[in-house]
Design a protein around this motif. Sequence first.
Motif, PDB file in Angstrom:
ATOM      1  N   ILE A 270       0.859  -1.190   0.000  1.00 50.79           N
ATOM      2  CA  ILE A 270       0.000   0.000   0.000  1.00 50.79           C
ATOM      3  C   ILE A 270       0.891   1.235   0.000  1.00 50.79           C
ATOM      4  CG2 ILE A 270      -1.766   1.279   1.283  1.00 50.79           C
ATOM      5  CD1 ILE A 270      -2.513  -1.473   2.588  1.00 50.79           C
ATOM      6  N   VAL A 271       0.583   2.175  -0.891  1.00 49.74           N
ATOM      7  CA  VAL A 271       1.357   3.418  -0.980  1.00 49.74           C
ATOM      8  C   VAL A 271       0.403   4.589  -0.776  1.00 49.74           C
ATOM      9  CG1 VAL A 271       2.836   4.849  -2.438  1.00 49.74           C
ATOM     10  CG2 VAL A 271       2.991   2.359  -2.591  1.00 49.74           C
ATOM     11  N   LEU A 272       0.737   5.430   0.188  1.00 48.90           N
ATOM     12  CA  LEU A 272      -0.037   6.647   0.455  1.00 48.90           C
ATOM     13  C   LEU A 272       0.798   7.837  -0.027  1.00 48.90           C
ATOM     14  CD1 LEU A 272      -0.959   5.581   4.069  1.00 48.90           C
ATOM     15  CD2 LEU A 272      -2.590   5.753   2.193  1.00 48.90           C
ATOM     16  N   PRO A 273       0.678   8.198  -1.323  1.00 48.21           N
ATOM     17  CA  PRO A 273       1.539   9.245  -1.882  1.00 48.21           C
ATOM     18  C   PRO A 273       1.411  10.586  -1.167  1.00 48.21           C
ATOM     19  CG  PRO A 273       0.292   8.146  -3.624  1.00 48.21           C
ATOM     20  CD  PRO A 273      -0.250   7.663  -2.306  1.00 48.21           C
ATOM     21  N   LYS A 274       0.202  10.948  -0.745  1.00 48.84           N
ATOM     22  CA  LYS A 274      -0.040  12.232  -0.076  1.00 48.84           C
ATOM     23  C   LYS A 274       0.790  12.355   1.203  1.00 48.84           C
ATOM     24  CE  LYS A 274      -3.864  14.903   1.891  1.00 48.84           C
ATOM     25  NZ  LYS A 274      -5.323  14.921   2.114  1.00 48.84           N
ATOM     26  N   TYR A 275       1.009  11.235   1.887  1.00 48.53           N
ATOM     27  CA  TYR A 275       1.741  11.225   3.153  1.00 48.53           C
ATOM     28  C   TYR A 275       3.164  10.698   3.000  1.00 48.53           C
ATOM     29  CZ  TYR A 275      -3.019  11.791   4.745  1.00 48.53           C
ATOM     30  OH  TYR A 275      -4.295  12.257   4.911  1.00 48.53           O
ATOM     31  N   LYS A 276       3.559  10.408   1.750  1.00 48.88           N
ATOM     32  CA  LYS A 276       4.880   9.848   1.442  1.00 48.88           C
ATOM     33  C   LYS A 276       5.171   8.660   2.380  1.00 48.88           C
ATOM     34  CE  LYS A 276       8.963  10.955  -0.758  1.00 48.88           C
ATOM     35  NZ  LYS A 276       9.337  11.372  -1.993  1.00 48.88           N
TER      36      LYS A 276
ATOM     37  N   VAL B  15      15.912   6.236   2.177  1.00 46.16           N
ATOM     38  CA  VAL B  15      16.824   7.135   1.457  1.00 46.16           C
ATOM     39  C   VAL B  15      16.056   7.996   0.461  1.00 46.16           C
ATOM     40  CG1 VAL B  15      18.723   7.176  -0.225  1.00 46.16           C
ATOM     41  CG2 VAL B  15      18.885   5.711   1.790  1.00 46.16           C
ATOM     42  N   LEU B  16      15.030   7.423  -0.148  1.00 44.14           N
ATOM     43  CA  LEU B  16      14.204   8.170  -1.102  1.00 44.14           C
ATOM     44  C   LEU B  16      13.203   9.100  -0.402  1.00 44.14           C
ATOM     45  CD1 LEU B  16      13.467   5.323  -3.682  1.00 44.14           C
ATOM     46  CD2 LEU B  16      14.933   7.321  -4.028  1.00 44.14           C
ATOM     47  N   GLY B  17      13.175   9.076   0.934  1.00 45.71           N
ATOM     48  CA  GLY B  17      12.314   9.975   1.687  1.00 45.71           C
ATOM     49  C   GLY B  17      10.945   9.405   2.048  1.00 45.71           C
ATOM     50  N   TRP B  18      10.767   8.104   1.901  1.00 47.32           N
ATOM     51  CA  TRP B  18       9.497   7.468   2.229  1.00 47.32           C
ATOM     52  C   TRP B  18       9.503   6.949   3.657  1.00 47.32           C
ATOM     53  CZ3 TRP B  18       5.216   7.196  -0.922  1.00 47.32           C
ATOM     54  CH2 TRP B  18       5.401   7.609  -2.249  1.00 47.32           C
ATOM     55  N   LYS B  19       8.377   7.091   4.338  1.00 49.25           N
ATOM     56  CA  LYS B  19       8.199   6.508   5.658  1.00 49.25           C
ATOM     57  C   LYS B  19       7.685   5.081   5.446  1.00 49.25           C
ATOM     58  CE  LYS B  19       5.740   7.252   9.963  1.00 49.25           C
ATOM     59  NZ  LYS B  19       4.828   8.132  10.688  1.00 49.25           N
ATOM     60  N   VAL B  20       8.283   4.116   6.142  1.00 46.09           N
ATOM     61  CA  VAL B  20       7.927   2.710   5.963  1.00 46.09           C
ATOM     62  C   VAL B  20       7.232   2.191   7.223  1.00 46.09           C
ATOM     63  CG1 VAL B  20       8.801   0.388   5.517  1.00 46.09           C
ATOM     64  CG2 VAL B  20       9.886   2.358   4.412  1.00 46.09           C
ATOM     65  N   ILE B  21       6.056   1.612   7.036  1.00 45.36           N
ATOM     66  CA  ILE B  21       5.310   0.993   8.131  1.00 45.36           C
ATOM     67  C   ILE B  21       5.127  -0.480   7.781  1.00 45.36           C
ATOM     68  CG2 ILE B  21       3.129   0.921   9.389  1.00 45.36           C
ATOM     69  CD1 ILE B  21       2.781   3.916   8.694  1.00 45.36           C
TER      70      ILE B  21
ATOM     71  N   THR C 224      -4.092  -2.229  16.470  1.00 46.13           N
ATOM     72  CA  THR C 224      -3.124  -2.099  15.374  1.00 46.13           C
ATOM     73  C   THR C 224      -3.586  -1.068  14.353  1.00 46.13           C
ATOM     74  OG1 THR C 224      -2.450  -4.405  15.634  1.00 46.13           O
ATOM     75  CG2 THR C 224      -1.936  -3.351  13.532  1.00 46.13           C
ATOM     76  N   LEU C 225      -4.848  -1.146  13.953  1.00 44.89           N
ATOM     77  CA  LEU C 225      -5.348  -0.236  12.929  1.00 44.89           C
ATOM     78  C   LEU C 225      -5.435   1.201  13.434  1.00 44.89           C
ATOM     79  CD1 LEU C 225      -8.022  -2.552  11.280  1.00 44.89           C
ATOM     80  CD2 LEU C 225      -5.754  -1.966  10.415  1.00 44.89           C
ATOM     81  N   ASN C 226      -5.819   1.396  14.688  1.00 44.10           N
ATOM     82  CA  ASN C 226      -5.851   2.754  15.232  1.00 44.10           C
ATOM     83  C   ASN C 226      -4.440   3.327  15.364  1.00 44.10           C
ATOM     84  OD1 ASN C 226      -8.664   3.026  15.439  1.00 44.10           O
ATOM     85  ND2 ASN C 226      -8.680   1.825  17.307  1.00 44.10           N
ATOM     86  N   LYS C 227      -3.488   2.478  15.719  1.00 48.37           N
ATOM     87  CA  LYS C 227      -2.096   2.905  15.798  1.00 48.37           C
ATOM     88  C   LYS C 227      -1.578   3.284  14.405  1.00 48.37           C
ATOM     89  CE  LYS C 227       1.657   0.248  16.532  1.00 48.37           C
ATOM     90  NZ  LYS C 227       2.440  -0.823  17.131  1.00 48.37           N
ATOM     91  N   LEU C 228      -2.058   2.578  13.392  1.00 48.18           N
ATOM     92  CA  LEU C 228      -1.652   2.859  12.012  1.00 48.18           C
ATOM     93  C   LEU C 228      -2.002   4.284  11.614  1.00 48.18           C
ATOM     94  CD1 LEU C 228      -0.625   2.002   9.211  1.00 48.18           C
ATOM     95  CD2 LEU C 228      -2.907   1.088   8.766  1.00 48.18           C
ATOM     96  N   ILE C 229      -3.208   4.725  11.972  1.00 48.73           N
ATOM     97  CA  ILE C 229      -3.627   6.094  11.633  1.00 48.73           C
ATOM     98  C   ILE C 229      -2.684   7.110  12.272  1.00 48.73           C
ATOM     99  CG2 ILE C 229      -5.413   7.831  12.037  1.00 48.73           C
ATOM    100  CD1 ILE C 229      -7.486   5.744  11.466  1.00 48.73           C
ATOM    101  N   GLN C 230      -2.288   6.866  13.518  1.00 45.29           N
ATOM    102  CA  GLN C 230      -1.356   7.773  14.202  1.00 45.29           C
ATOM    103  C   GLN C 230       0.011   7.768  13.536  1.00 45.29           C
ATOM    104  OE1 GLN C 230      -1.447   6.279  18.185  1.00 45.29           O
ATOM    105  NE2 GLN C 230      -3.488   7.100  18.613  1.00 45.29           N
ATOM    106  N   GLN C 231       0.451   6.616  13.040  1.00 42.64           N
ATOM    107  CA  GLN C 231       1.768   6.519  12.408  1.00 42.64           C
ATOM    108  C   GLN C 231       1.811   7.251  11.069  1.00 42.64           C
ATOM    109  OE1 GLN C 231       2.003   2.119  12.670  1.00 42.64           O
ATOM    110  NE2 GLN C 231       4.044   2.480  13.527  1.00 42.64           N
TER     111      GLN C 231
END
Length: 136
Positions: free
Chosen positions: A52-58, A107-113, A128-135
Amino acid sequence: MTDVHDKATRSYNMSRIKGKNTKPEMLVRKFLFANGFRYRLNVKTLPGKPDIVLPKYKTVIFVNGCFWHGHKGCKYFVVPKTKTEWWLNKIKETQKRDREKEIELNVLGWKVITIWECELKPKTKDTTLNKLIQQV
């Protein structure tokens, strides 16, 4: 120890294992969409082809199976009794590749979860899912 299935049965069983659209992945996707997040799936241009990629949030999200990615300390990661050395080597290579791709994405500037399959079981799913929103 020999395999409990013949070669044809084992081959069929292994061919049925999915790499995309797994139940844990679908659970995360439905949750994100219901909470207003829009995403892209399996973007080939990014290292590791994140689930899953969230481009808006990188931000990228990997939904890992506990067995296939060797989740340490997890009851769902059990070393097979047949071809043990082969499986351990395969899982070790997967873990190494996971680390390399995470570094490349950082290195490319993406946050990885990373979300583990066991974290999406009924008892821990909501946390887990609520923590995901915070992350994100």
